[in-house]
Design a protein around this motif. Structure first.
Motif, mmCIF file in Angstrom:
data_model
loop_
_atom_site.group_PDB
_atom_site.id
_atom_site.type_symbol
_atom_site.label_atom_id
_atom_site.label_comp_id
_atom_site.label_asym_id
_atom_site.label_seq_id
_atom_site.Cartn_x
_atom_site.Cartn_y
_atom_site.Cartn_z
ATOM 1 N N GLU A 29 7.598 -30.863 18.799
ATOM 2 C CA GLU A 29 6.854 -31.067 19.658
ATOM 3 C C GLU A 29 5.495 -30.723 19.973
ATOM 4 O OE1 GLU A 29 8.383 -28.650 23.925
ATOM 5 O OE2 GLU A 29 9.846 -28.264 21.827
ATOM 6 N N THR A 30 5.407 -31.891 21.059
ATOM 7 C CA THR A 30 3.600 -31.701 21.335
ATOM 8 C C THR A 30 3.749 -30.819 22.694
ATOM 9 O OG1 THR A 30 3.967 -33.685 22.829
ATOM 10 C CG2 THR A 30 2.825 -33.670 20.465
ATOM 11 N N SER A 33 1.922 -30.912 28.307
ATOM 12 C CA SER A 33 3.034 -31.770 28.586
ATOM 13 C C SER A 33 2.160 -33.275 29.847
ATOM 14 C CB SER A 33 2.713 -30.868 29.835
ATOM 15 O OG SER A 33 2.094 -31.207 31.430
ATOM 16 N N PRO A 34 3.744 -34.147 30.038
ATOM 17 C CA PRO A 34 3.467 -35.088 30.676
ATOM 18 C C PRO A 34 2.550 -34.867 31.762
ATOM 19 C CG PRO A 34 5.315 -34.686 30.148
ATOM 20 C CD PRO A 34 5.027 -32.989 29.907
ATOM 21 N N ALA A 35 2.700 -33.811 32.729
ATOM 22 C CA ALA A 35 1.886 -33.466 33.944
ATOM 23 C C ALA A 35 0.671 -34.007 34.118
ATOM 24 C CB ALA A 35 2.298 -32.264 34.697
ATOM 25 N N ASP A 37 -0.651 -35.671 32.214
ATOM 26 C CA ASP A 37 -1.057 -37.173 31.506
ATOM 27 C C ASP A 37 -1.071 -38.470 33.194
ATOM 28 O OD1 ASP A 37 -0.851 -37.093 29.059
ATOM 29 O OD2 ASP A 37 1.010 -37.224 28.439
ATOM 30 N N VAL A 38 -0.485 -37.477 33.890
ATOM 31 C CA VAL A 38 -0.300 -37.901 35.346
ATOM 32 C C VAL A 38 -1.478 -37.845 35.549
ATOM 33 C CG1 VAL A 38 0.632 -37.980 37.517
ATOM 34 C CG2 VAL A 38 2.132 -37.730 35.157
ATOM 35 N N TYR A 39 -2.113 -36.549 35.738
ATOM 36 C CA TYR A 39 -3.324 -35.890 36.554
ATOM 37 C C TYR A 39 -4.323 -36.971 36.044
ATOM 38 C CZ TYR A 39 -0.920 -32.226 38.185
ATOM 39 O OH TYR A 39 0.166 -31.638 38.652
ATOM 40 N N ALA A 41 -4.294 -40.284 34.403
ATOM 41 C CA ALA A 41 -4.175 -41.610 35.025
ATOM 42 C C ALA A 41 -4.305 -41.521 36.302
ATOM 43 C CB ALA A 41 -2.458 -42.087 34.755
ATOM 44 N N ARG A 70 -6.883 -28.883 38.861
ATOM 45 C CA ARG A 70 -4.908 -28.912 38.914
ATOM 46 C C ARG A 70 -4.847 -29.175 37.317
ATOM 47 N NH1 ARG A 70 -1.456 -32.910 41.910
ATOM 48 N NH2 ARG A 70 -3.497 -33.426 43.919
ATOM 49 N N GLU A 74 -2.843 -26.739 34.950
ATOM 50 C CA GLU A 74 -1.771 -27.478 34.665
ATOM 51 C C GLU A 74 -1.958 -27.028 32.715
ATOM 52 O OE1 GLU A 74 1.491 -28.689 34.058
ATOM 53 O OE2 GLU A 74 0.960 -28.440 35.486
ATOM 54 N N LYS A 77 -1.345 -23.757 31.915
ATOM 55 C CA LYS A 77 0.851 -23.208 32.247
ATOM 56 C C LYS A 77 0.842 -23.871 30.999
ATOM 57 C CE LYS A 77 2.258 -25.851 35.341
ATOM 58 N NZ LYS A 77 2.535 -26.307 36.555
ATOM 59 N N ARG C 33 17.349 -28.038 20.465
ATOM 60 C CA ARG C 33 16.544 -29.540 20.640
ATOM 61 C C ARG C 33 17.363 -30.678 20.530
ATOM 62 N NH1 ARG C 33 11.204 -30.578 18.664
ATOM 63 N NH2 ARG C 33 11.081 -32.410 20.052
ATOM 64 N N ASN C 116 9.645 -40.344 28.307
ATOM 65 C CA ASN C 116 7.887 -39.207 28.049
ATOM 66 C C ASN C 116 8.482 -38.213 29.345
ATOM 67 O OD1 ASN C 116 8.302 -41.046 30.152
ATOM 68 N ND2 ASN C 116 7.029 -41.801 30.378
ATOM 69 N N ASP C 200 6.050 -30.235 39.296
ATOM 70 C CA ASP C 200 5.190 -30.997 38.733
ATOM 71 C C ASP C 200 5.019 -32.419 38.914
ATOM 72 O OD1 ASP C 200 6.356 -32.113 36.424
ATOM 73 O OD2 ASP C 200 5.831 -30.253 35.627
ATOM 74 N N ALA C 202 4.236 -34.891 37.593
ATOM 75 C CA ALA C 202 4.998 -35.733 36.421
ATOM 76 C C ALA C 202 6.769 -36.224 37.521
ATOM 77 C CB ALA C 202 5.381 -35.048 35.116
ATOM 78 N N ARG C 205 6.344 -39.133 39.993
ATOM 79 C CA ARG C 205 5.972 -39.893 39.183
ATOM 80 C C ARG C 205 7.557 -40.422 39.071
ATOM 81 N NH1 ARG C 205 0.916 -41.884 37.867
ATOM 82 N NH2 ARG C 205 -0.573 -42.185 39.521
ATOM 83 N N ALA C 645 3.804 -41.494 33.814
ATOM 84 C CA ALA C 645 3.522 -40.790 32.581
ATOM 85 C C ALA C 645 3.741 -41.652 31.291
ATOM 86 C CB ALA C 645 3.466 -39.844 32.534
ATOM 87 N N PRO C 646 2.272 -42.209 30.570
ATOM 88 C CA PRO C 646 2.067 -42.290 28.907
ATOM 89 C C PRO C 646 2.640 -41.945 28.469
ATOM 90 C CG PRO C 646 -0.614 -42.202 29.909
ATOM 91 C CD PRO C 646 0.094 -41.709 30.987
ATOM 92 N N THR C 651 5.707 -38.438 19.513
ATOM 93 C CA THR C 651 6.593 -37.617 19.502
ATOM 94 C C THR C 651 8.326 -38.939 19.747
ATOM 95 O OG1 THR C 651 6.778 -36.767 21.525
ATOM 96 C CG2 THR C 651 6.513 -35.145 20.251
#
Lengths: 370, 152, 657
Positions: A29-30, A33-35, A37-39, A41, A70, A74, A77, C33, C116, C200, C202, C205, C645-646, C651
């Motif tokens: 797991e990296t 968070s995807p959030a 990436d959204v921000y 973008a 934000r 993020e 968090k 997981r 994603n 959030d 995401a 989105r 989200a890209p 992963t």
């Protein structure tokens, strides 16, 4: 057989596919968070809009500050979330449901479905109807043929008895009429017509049907079926003597094979004749027929009262209610009939289908509830 | 404006919109609701002439009379009572003697029902819902199971 | 074999859906997981099984296999191929199977494209979709099984209801169902977010494009249904406020609100709780629609009471899903962080206003649709709530929305300048006002009709003002304007198109409500009729044979002056198998509106009653809907939506599919 093999393969594939999914090694797991990436973008989009002059510089700056805020929140968090708890569920807890549930599905299917029943697409049935004795298709084929050749005697001769057997009485009437019209009527075809008419009238032997049976007997005096129906006709007319004579006559023709009619003939005879009667029901009716009219009325009344009593205790009897309403009507007591209908309504309040039948029967007798 | 004031202003706006909507609904209910009646209902407790209502039942066999213009007279029956209906207009496709029908309109002083709409939209059994219910209660009609109107 | 295999695949799908509904939840709460990884696999598997089952049923229809009760009840060997296929969903059982197929498809899409998403959210969303699938699969298997068999099989089927044998209704249910069921994605995301206790950007989105996709299909589905009613029912009505229509309209209103509030949430991180609530509400309306149409409660409250199995089952599903999610909302909504301050006069403020109005309108439709049912269930009184009720409630609510609508896109986020926006819109307002007044003065007609057309023009002109403003037309060199136009974001183009589309629809509605003409006369061959400046000549009737029906076709010639401009051939159609009759209206569209001819009964020798309608601008109603949907497509094609989200390169959560 192919079906069972296919079903087995399908079940196996489903189980294996799910087992494979749970046994695959998940990647690491990296933390990000995807959030985020959204921000990011959104930030890019904001820059583009600002560059294109779509957003006033001041607004763009304000939005940029908010986005950064934000993003920061993020990322803070995220750091804490990444270290979230993780534990492995015991493997049997996963594997058992994955294997058991598909087998439960097999059980469910065995209960709901018709395992192994072959497909029956119309085209296939059409081409192999004869081998498979597919009566529906054969009939449809004959019907189609007859629609094109309405004067084909052979076709009508074939299909008429089938209609009669399948209780399609109106079709049977037409078919037998055509047989008689197109060819030489036989005792069998005239009797068939009579039976079809009786069926179409729901058991009532009309004059038309009677005439058909009589024509049959003219053609072949000993024809059992025609004699049988004429005996019933006499019975229905209430012509006791004639009925008894006909039933006896029928029983006397012993050389004929018994098609079930012999038993019925004996029963009717027993009911009609006091000296050979067996059941108390027969006795009562017979007694009634010998009584003076007033006494008979009284007795019928007591029997009707008995029926009403029985229905009060056991109201779940559709035919009983119809019989009761009819009896009251016969006795001329329309008020009681209407009351009975009202009781029946109450009894079948939760069952409109049965109630509908009762009400329809009452309607036919001209009885409306109070 | 403070955060609290902003929130209050949104709540106030929401309240106002909802109040208007509720008021409209209540007001519309007073004026637009139409009650469904069977001929028996009309016979037992007749509505005052001029009140809009729906009348449902079977079109009595042999009762349909077409006048010169487009006025059609027929009788709606629920097998217990009958009600005469006058309708000026084109009857829907599915209008047949002996079939179910719903007419919307009002009673005239002489007891004739003046319809301005005869409903064409039936389910697949060609039986308007209210009629099916009313007739089922009377045990006249034994229609099929409930099915979708158009499978949507 | 396919009949039984389809049935078996359906039971297996139930088993897989149960796995999908439970184990990933467990995995998500334990952080296991590999267990969470089960979610996408089982979702894909479930879709494959339901699809197999559906294909099997279609095969039964194609082969006219009357040993399948469902095929026997709804098909006929002489039916054209397209209606054999569409007959699959032209009945209760088959349409429920289609419903579940789309539900499973939605889950499969989330499984495929959700790589994603945060792992836990992904697993939970799929688990909730699995639970929905399981409920509806059980409903099909136990109360509405399309695979029950019949032996001996009859030689011929009972045929599909003739009014359903129509190209419009062949594609109407799939469109509508994709719309209805597509909102299950937003619903599953909302419930998953409530369980996770966090939401959030995401999330927005994800929810926004999928809701938009559903909204596009729902818009097209409703428009198609309306168009079908217009040409098939024979008297030119296009909307009846019938409960079945309302059942699809309520999710549309809520879905429209959702699509808008999701924007606020995505861009400004505000309105979180409200968006979650709308996502739940929209799908609740979808389920309510399914309940209304599928339980039989509309056909007959009485029938519902006597054969309650289906109705009770689906009511239980409705209660469990809606009740459960609202309960969860009540418990957890407080945990969601609120953010994003804004002033009442701002883009956000206008979107909140839009949401309020749409929600109130949805509520009014809801009350009008359910009140008669509730009253009948409680008191036995039968009432009908018809068009007058909805006209009196819905229209007044919509007017302020339409007036405010062009202001919204003119206002910036956070804090807006109402005066500036008003100045930019002054030309549009003047145009709309002048047009409405001119129309009223010159054409007569009703004030309402003129006002409606004025409002429609206001929307379209407002959209154009917006384009002018954004491209700075006249303020900068033309080349710069051109560059700006080309650079308009697709989501902006989509928004403008959708708003203009609403204006187009509005003009159509207003024109046809106030300016329609109707002439009903008995005609003999050779007779003529004047309507809307055209002459209609009845040339005669002729029979025509179709594949499974016979037509009696009337031939009409339309002239303007002495010039023949069109021929119209309406028909009365009798279906051979069932003996049922339908009216096939003849419709000819002119630039100013439709000429609509349908045949009534015969009237004396040689004459036939002819219904002729002139419906001014009525095609605009559906054209506008198509433009709205097109706007949705544009918005959806915006790169930012597709990218979401890209994807993270490091992963791959889902195992190899």
């Amino acid at each position: 057989m192919i079906f069972f093999i296919a079903a087995a393969i399908l079940t196996g594939a489903v189980i294996l596919f799910m087992l494979r999914a749970v046994s695959a090694k998940p990647g690491d797991e990296t933390g990000q968070s995807p959030a985020m990436d959204v921000y990011k973008a959104q930030m890019g989009e904001l820059d583009r809009d600002a560059a294109a002059g779509l957003i006033p510089p001041a607004d763009a700056e304000a939005a940029r500050i908010e986005l950064s805020r934000r993003l920061l929140a993020e990322s803070r968090k995220d750091g804490s979330a990444a270290a979230s708890r993780s534990s492995r569920v015991p493997r049997p807890g996963i594997i058992i449901p994955i294997i058991v549930l598909p087998f439960a599905a097999i059980g469910l299917y065995a209960w709901l479905g018709t395992p192994g029943m072959p497909d029956m697409p119309l085209g296939e049935r059409m081409s192999s109807a004869l081998q498979n004795q597919d009566v529906e298709i054969l009939m449809a084929q004959v019907e189609k043929h007859l629609a094109e050749n309405p004067n084909d005697l052979r076709g009508w001769t074939v299909i008429a008895p089938v209609y009669l057997r399948r209780e399609r009485y109106n079709d049977a009437v037409l078919a037998f009429s055509n047989v008689n019209r197109l060819g030489e009527p036989s005792a069998a075809s005239e009797t068939g017509l009579g039976e079809a008419l009786v069926g179409a009238q729901e058991g009532v032997i009309s004059d038309e049907a009677r005439a058909a049976f009589q024509r049959a007997l003219k053609l072949e005096p000993g024809f059992i079926r025609a004699r049988f129906f004429l005996a019933i006709a006499a019975d229905q007319d209430g012509d006791r003597e004639e009925a008894v004579r006909r039933w006896k006559d029928l029983l006397a023709s012993s050389e004929e094979p018994d098609g079930g009619w012999r038993r019925i003939a004996r029963q009717r005879l027993a009911a009609l004749q006091p000296e050979t009667q067996v059941g108390p029901g027969g006795a009562e009716i017979d007694a009634a027929s010998q009584m003076a009219p007033e006494d008979r009325q009284a007795m019928i009344r007591s029997m009707v009262a008995g029926l009403a009593e029985r229905l009060k205790e056991n109201p779940d009897d559709q035919d009983g209610w119809i019989r009761l309403i009819r009896s009251y009507t016969v006795l001329g007591d329309r008020e009681a009939a209407a009351r009975a209908l009202g009781d029946a309504r109450a009894a079948f309040a939760g069952d409109p289908e049965t109630l509908g039948k009762i009400v329809a029967a009452a309607d036919a007798l001209g009885v409306a509830a109070q | 404006m403070t955060r609290k004031q902003r929130r209050l202003s949104i709540i106030a706006a929401a309240g106002a919109v909802l109040a208007v909507a509720a008021g409209l609904v209540l007001y519309a209910f007073q004026d637009t609701i139409v009650f469904f009646n069977t001929p028996t209902d009309l016979a037992e407790k007749p509505s005052p002439p001029g009140t809009r209502l729906r009348l449902g039942g079977l079109v009595k066999e042999g009762s349909v009379v077409r006048d010169q213009g487009h006025e059609v007279r027929f009788i709606i029956t629920d097998t217990e009572h009958e009600a005469p209906v006058v309708y000026a207009g084109i009857l829907p496709d599915l209008f047949r003697e002996g079939q179910g029908v719903v007419a919307e309109g009002a009673l005239r002083e002489d007891g004739t029902f003046v319809a301005d709409t005869v409903l064409a939209k039936h389910d697949e059994n060609y039986m308007p819902r209210e009629v099916a219910d009313a007739l089922k209660e009377k045990g006249v009609w034994q229609g099929g199971t409930p099915t979708d109107r158009n499978a949507n | 074999m396919y009949a039984e295999l389809g049935h078996f695949a359906l039971t297996l799908a139930l088993a897989v859906a149960l796995v999908q509904a439970t184990l990933p939840h467990w995995g998500a709460s334990r952080g296991d997981r590999s267990l969470m990884a089960l979610a996408p696999s089982s979702a894909l598997l479930g879709f494959a099984l339901v699809a197999l089952s559906f294909v099997c049923l279609v095969a039964g229809y194609l082969g006219s296999d009357f040993s399948i009760t469902n095929v026997w009840e709804n098909s006929h060997s002489a039916k054209p191929l397209i209606y054999k296929i569409s007959g699959t969903w032209g009945n209760h059982e088959g349409s429920m199977l289609l419903w579940v197929l789309i539900l499973a498809l939605c889950a499969a899409l989330v499984a495929l494209f959700g790589g994603n998403l945060p792992e836990r959210l992904h697993a939970r969303v799929l688990a909730i979709q699995g639970a929905l699938s399981a409920l509806f699969l059980a409903f099909i298997l136990f109360t509405s099984n399309p695979f029950l068999r019949l032996f001996p099989p009859p030689a011929e089927g009972r045929d599909l209801n003739p009014v359903l044998q129509d190209p419009g209704l062949a594609i109407h249910p799939p469109l509508l169902y994709v719309g209805y069921v597509g909102f299950s994605i937003a619903f599953a995301f909302a419930v998953a977010a409530l369980i996770e206790g966090r939401i959030d950007a995401a999330w927005a989105r994800w929810v926004r494009p999928w809701s938009l996709l559903s909204w596009i299909f729902l818009t097209l589905g409703i428009a198609m249904g309306s168009y079908w009613a217009y040409y098939e029912l024979g008297w030119g009505g296009w909307w009846f406020w019938d409960p079945v229509e309302n059942a699809s309209f309520m999710p549309w209103l809520a879905g429209t609100a959702l699509v808008h509030s999701a924007i606020v949430m995505e861009k400004r991180d505000a309105l979180k709780i409200w968006t979650v609530l709308l996502a739940i509400l929209t799908f609740a309306f979808s389920l309510l629609g399914t309940f209304l149409v599928r339980s039989g409660v509309l056909t007959s409250v009485h029938a519902f009471a006597t054969d309650p199995a289906r109705g009770i089952f689906i009511l239980a599903i409705l209660a469990a899903v809606v009740g459960g999610s609202f309960l969860l909302f009540a418990l957890r909504a407080g945990n969601l962080r609120q953010g994003g301050l804004f002033a009442p006069i701002s883009r956000e403020g206008s979107l909140v206003f839009n949401n309020l109005i749409l929600a109130a309108a949805g509520g009014a439709v809801f009350v009008g649709t359910l009140y008669p049912l509730a009253l009948e269930a409680l008191t036995g009184a039968k009432i009908s709530v018809g068009a007058p009720f909805f006209d009196m409630t819905f229209i007044p609510l919509m007017i302020p929305l339409v007036i405010v609508l062009p202001f919204g896109p003119m206002l910036p986020w956070k804090r807006g300048d109402l005066l500036g926006a008003a100045q930019r819109l002054s030309a549009a307002a003047a145009l709309a006002l002048v047009a409405a007044l001119a129309l009223y003065a010159l054409e007569g007609g009703s004030l309402g009709g003129a006002a409606g057309i004025g409002l429609g023009i206001w929307l379209i002109a407002g959209t154009i003002s917006e384009v002018v403003w954004r491209s700075k037309l006249g303020k900068v060199p033309l080349s710069e304007t051109g560059r700006r136009l080309v650079n308009l974001q697709r989501s902006t183009v989509g928004m403008l198109l959708a708003h203009a589309g609403l204006g187009v629809t509005l003009i159509g509605i207003a024109a046809v409500s106030s300016g329609a003409l109707e002439k009903i006369v008995a005609m003999k061959p050779g007779e003529t009729l004047q309507i809307a400046g055209r002459t209609l000549t009845f040339e005669g009737m002729a029979p025509r044979q179709g594949p499974n029906y016979r037509d009696l076709v009337g031939h009409f010639v339309v002239r303007e002056g002495n010039r023949v401009v069109a021929e119209i051939d309406p028909a009365k159609r009798i279906f051979v198998a069932s003996g049922r009759q339908t009216t096939e209206a003849g419709i000819k569209s002119f630039i100013d509106g439709d000429l609509y001819v349908s045949l009534g009964d015969g009237a004396g020798t040689n004459a036939i009653v002819v219904r002729t309608y002139y419906k001014p601008l009525i095609p605009l109603i559906w054209l506008g809907a198509v433009v709205m949907a097109l706007g949705g497509v544009f918005s959806l094609s915006d790169r930012r939506f597709r990218v979401g989200a890209p994807r993270r390169a490091a992963t791959r959560l889902a195992p190899a599919e």
